[in-house]
Design a protein around this motif. Structure first.
Motif, PDB file in Angstrom:
ATOM      1  N   ALA A   1      -2.589 -10.830  -2.858  1.00  0.00           N
ATOM      2  CA  ALA A   1      -1.495 -11.222  -2.006  1.00  0.00           C
ATOM      3  C   ALA A   1      -0.946 -12.729  -2.052  1.00  0.00           C
ATOM      4  CB  ALA A   1      -2.165 -10.921  -0.510  1.00  0.00           C
TER       5      ALA A   1
ATOM      6  N   LYS B   1       5.950  -8.890   2.282  1.00  0.00           N
ATOM      7  CA  LYS B   1       5.091  -8.636   3.542  1.00  0.00           C
ATOM      8  C   LYS B   1       4.714  -6.979   3.434  1.00  0.00           C
ATOM      9  CE  LYS B   1       5.343  -8.924   8.494  1.00  0.00           C
ATOM     10  NZ  LYS B   1       6.031  -9.260   9.707  1.00  0.00           N
ATOM     11  N   SER B   2       5.866  -6.218   3.455  1.00  0.00           N
ATOM     12  CA  SER B   2       5.511  -4.674   3.405  1.00  0.00           C
ATOM     13  C   SER B   2       4.598  -4.419   2.225  1.00  0.00           C
ATOM     14  CB  SER B   2       6.724  -3.991   3.684  1.00  0.00           C
ATOM     15  OG  SER B   2       7.423  -3.994   2.243  1.00  0.00           O
ATOM     16  N   LYS B   3       4.857  -4.930   0.888  1.00  0.00           N
ATOM     17  CA  LYS B   3       4.068  -4.535  -0.068  1.00  0.00           C
ATOM     18  C   LYS B   3       2.873  -5.097   0.155  1.00  0.00           C
ATOM     19  CE  LYS B   3       3.754  -5.407  -4.886  1.00  0.00           C
ATOM     20  NZ  LYS B   3       4.538  -5.969  -6.213  1.00  0.00           N
ATOM     21  N   ILE B   4       2.389  -6.126   0.371  1.00  0.00           N
ATOM     22  CA  ILE B   4       1.161  -6.677   1.003  1.00  0.00           C
ATOM     23  C   ILE B   4       0.305  -5.854   1.805  1.00  0.00           C
ATOM     24  CG2 ILE B   4      -0.190  -8.675   1.998  1.00  0.00           C
ATOM     25  CD1 ILE B   4       1.987 -10.480   0.525  1.00  0.00           C
ATOM     26  N   ILE B   5       1.243  -5.443   2.988  1.00  0.00           N
ATOM     27  CA  ILE B   5       0.381  -4.469   3.831  1.00  0.00           C
ATOM     28  C   ILE B   5       0.026  -3.355   3.224  1.00  0.00           C
ATOM     29  CG2 ILE B   5       0.905  -3.398   6.025  1.00  0.00           C
ATOM     30  CD1 ILE B   5       2.721  -5.680   7.084  1.00  0.00           C
ATOM     31  N   ASN B   6       0.745  -2.788   2.410  1.00  0.00           N
ATOM     32  CA  ASN B   6       0.620  -1.227   1.667  1.00  0.00           C
ATOM     33  C   ASN B   6      -0.839  -1.533   0.814  1.00  0.00           C
ATOM     34  OD1 ASN B   6       2.367   0.140   3.122  1.00  0.00           O
ATOM     35  ND2 ASN B   6       3.698  -0.315   1.724  1.00  0.00           N
ATOM     36  N   ARG B   7      -0.882  -2.702   0.169  1.00  0.00           N
ATOM     37  CA  ARG B   7      -1.989  -3.114  -0.819  1.00  0.00           C
ATOM     38  C   ARG B   7      -3.192  -3.024   0.024  1.00  0.00           C
ATOM     39  NH1 ARG B   7      -4.522  -1.627  -4.823  1.00  0.00           N
ATOM     40  NH2 ARG B   7      -5.553  -3.210  -6.128  1.00  0.00           N
ATOM     41  N   ALA B   8      -3.103  -3.875   1.103  1.00  0.00           N
ATOM     42  CA  ALA B   8      -4.431  -4.057   2.021  1.00  0.00           C
ATOM     43  C   ALA B   8      -4.971  -2.508   2.503  1.00  0.00           C
ATOM     44  CB  ALA B   8      -4.112  -4.879   3.141  1.00  0.00           C
ATOM     45  N   LYS B   9      -3.848  -1.689   2.802  1.00  0.00           N
ATOM     46  CA  LYS B   9      -4.514  -0.413   3.175  1.00  0.00           C
ATOM     47  C   LYS B   9      -5.069   0.410   2.032  1.00  0.00           C
ATOM     48  CE  LYS B   9      -0.985   0.168   6.686  1.00  0.00           C
ATOM     49  NZ  LYS B   9       0.088   0.892   7.236  1.00  0.00           N
TER      50      LYS B   9
END
Length: 164
Positions: free
Chosen positions: A27, A148-156
């Motif tokens: 991230a 932000k959205s790419k980071i959230i998806n990667r966290a999932k």
């Protein structure tokens, strides 16, 4: 029939910590790269010095820039400062001097007064310039919002895969 309890909490904790460090590294690296791209319009001295640091012990990541100029570019200065708390009016700055020299300088309510002061400084051989400040360029904030959205998806993904 005896029931035997097996404690896997250490393994679970280790897996979570490994996922957390991996996530923080990815991230913060994404945000750093985007901040560099967002700095294309900034002075050359800013573009490539964005860095990220992951503190594995604290499980936190920091993305930033070592030069003070990045702070002023991010939040703006003078009448254009992001929160409206910048210096009002015109002021003179001497090229090559840091903000500590400028923070004690006089503000001028009219452009004419500022021009007179600048002329005096230039007559002494100083590279003086007039400003009312500059608008915030939000290189870092925009980097976060862009990713932000790419980071959230990667966290999932990371925590979903790493925890199975």
């Amino acid at each position: 029939m005896a029931v035997e309890f097996q404690d896997f909490s250490i393994h679970v904790t280790e897996a979570i910590e490994e996922c957390a460090v991996q996530f923080l590294e990815e991230a913060s690296s994404e945000i750093e790269s985007q901040a560099k791209r967002n700095s294309d319009f900034a002075p050359r001295s800013l573009k490539n010095d964005w860095k990220h640091i992951v503190d594995e012990g604290k499980k936190e990541a920091t993305v930033g820039h070592p030069k003070e100029l990045a702070l002023w570019m991010e939040f703006g200065t003078g009448e254009y400062a992001k929160n409206g708390d910048g210096r009002k009016g015109y002021w003179i700055y001497i090229e090559g001097q840091g903000s500590s020299a400028g923070s004690n300088s006089k503000s001028y309510s009219s452009l004419e007064e500022a021009k007179q002061a600048m002329a005096i400084l230039r007559s002494k051989g100083l590279p003086a310039h007039i400003t009312k400040g500059h608008r915030p360029m939000r290189m870092l904030e925009s980097a976060f919002e862009t990713k932000k959205s790419k980071i959230i998806n990667r966290a999932k993904q990371i925590f979903g895969e790493g925890m199975s």
